[in-house]
Design an enzyme around this catalytic site. Structure first.
Site: not given
Ligand code: FPP
Length: 253
Positions: A18, A66-67, A69
């Site tokens: 995260d 996450n969909w 978003r």
């Molecule tokens: C959460 O950060 C992260 C995600 C929803 C996506 C995680 C994806 C990756 C690390 C890259 C791809 C990885 C692979 C294994 C293919 P957030 O966007 O919720 O961050 P925030 O809480 O700061 O908004």
């Protein structure tokens, strides 16, 4: 004085990665820059875990929720997933890593589903670390799917309902055959499970890091392992029982 426990490593590590969005925002960059930077941390942590001899690493890449978003971000995450599979699978194979993608993959574009199948097939016979990427995954989804499969097998006469137990459920989850999660890590400062490894983390040690995922690296992982090694895992027993043998305590072996 040395403490033997401090050498202990988790067999199965599960991570909620995260903080990508916040990492980018702090730099005045769009959210996708954070996800791209997050891929570098994924590489670092996968390599560090494989080097350490961790048996299973499960990463939460995309949750069922996450969909919700914004569409462009969902699209970017899919593209990133495609790119990572294309770019990294050969290296994982060379490193003897077995890649598994868990979650409801039927919701993904056909091209991505095919790439997932190919990546899994290429690494299927590797007997090193198992790398599980949870994509369109939810802990409740997994338990509901297992329940549906068990019910179908009971209806077909293949399973006896009266004999169904915890083991039966475990065998029908997408983590079947793998050890339970020992160490659950979440970066980004929040302290939530977010519908990740609900069944498998029953006895997991929880570790929360304030680092944003793109800032989490092999060194930060080492700190988490050191913290884990110092924990006393009692699995419902008392400290005294752990010190003596089970026999001394009159417990079944
Ligand atoms: C959460 O950060 C992260 C995600 C929803 C996506 C995680 C994806 C990756 C690390 C890259 C791809 C990885 C692979 C294994 C293919 P957030 O966007 O919720 O961050 P925030 O809480 O700061 O908004």
């Amino acid at each position: 004085m040395t403490d033997a426990r401090l050498d202990r490593l988790p067999r199965h590590v599960a991570i909620i990665m995260d903080g990508n969005g916040r990492w980018a925002k702090r730099r005045g960059q769009p959210r996708h820059a954070g996800h791209r930077a997050g891929v570098e941390s994924v590489r670092d942590v996968v390599e560090a875990c494989a080097d350490k001899g961790i048996e299973v690493l499960t990463l939460f890449a995309f949750s069922s929720e996450n969909w919700r978003r914004p569409k462009p971000e969902v699209k970017l995450l899919m593209e990133l997933f495609m790119l990572v599979l294309k770019r990294e699978t050969r290296r994982l194979d060379t490193d003897n890593v077995r890649l598994r993608i868990i979650g409801d993959r039927l919701a993904f574009p056909d091209k991505l589903q095919k790439r997932i199948r190919d990546a899994e097939a290429l690494t299927a016979t590797n007997d090193g670390m198992v790398l599980q990427i949870a994509a369109n995954y939810g802990g409740r989804w997994d338990i509901a799917e297992a329940t549906r499969r068990i019910a179908a097998r009971v209806a077909a006469g293949e399973l006896d309902a009266a004999a169904c137990n915890e083991q039966t459920v475990a065998e029908h989850l997408s983590f079947a055959g793998l050890p339970d999660v020992d160490l659950f890590i979440r970066t980004g400062g929040e302290q939530r499970l977010s519908n990740f490894v609900l069944w498998q983390a029953a006895y997991a040690e929880l570790y929360f890091s304030d680092l944003l995922w793109p800032d989490f690296d092999a060194r930060a992982l080492e700190t988490a392992f050191t913290d884990f090694a110092a924990r006393e895992r009692r699995f419902g027993k008392t400290t005294e029982q752990l010190k003596g043998s089970d026999e001394d305590q009159g417990l079944p072996g």
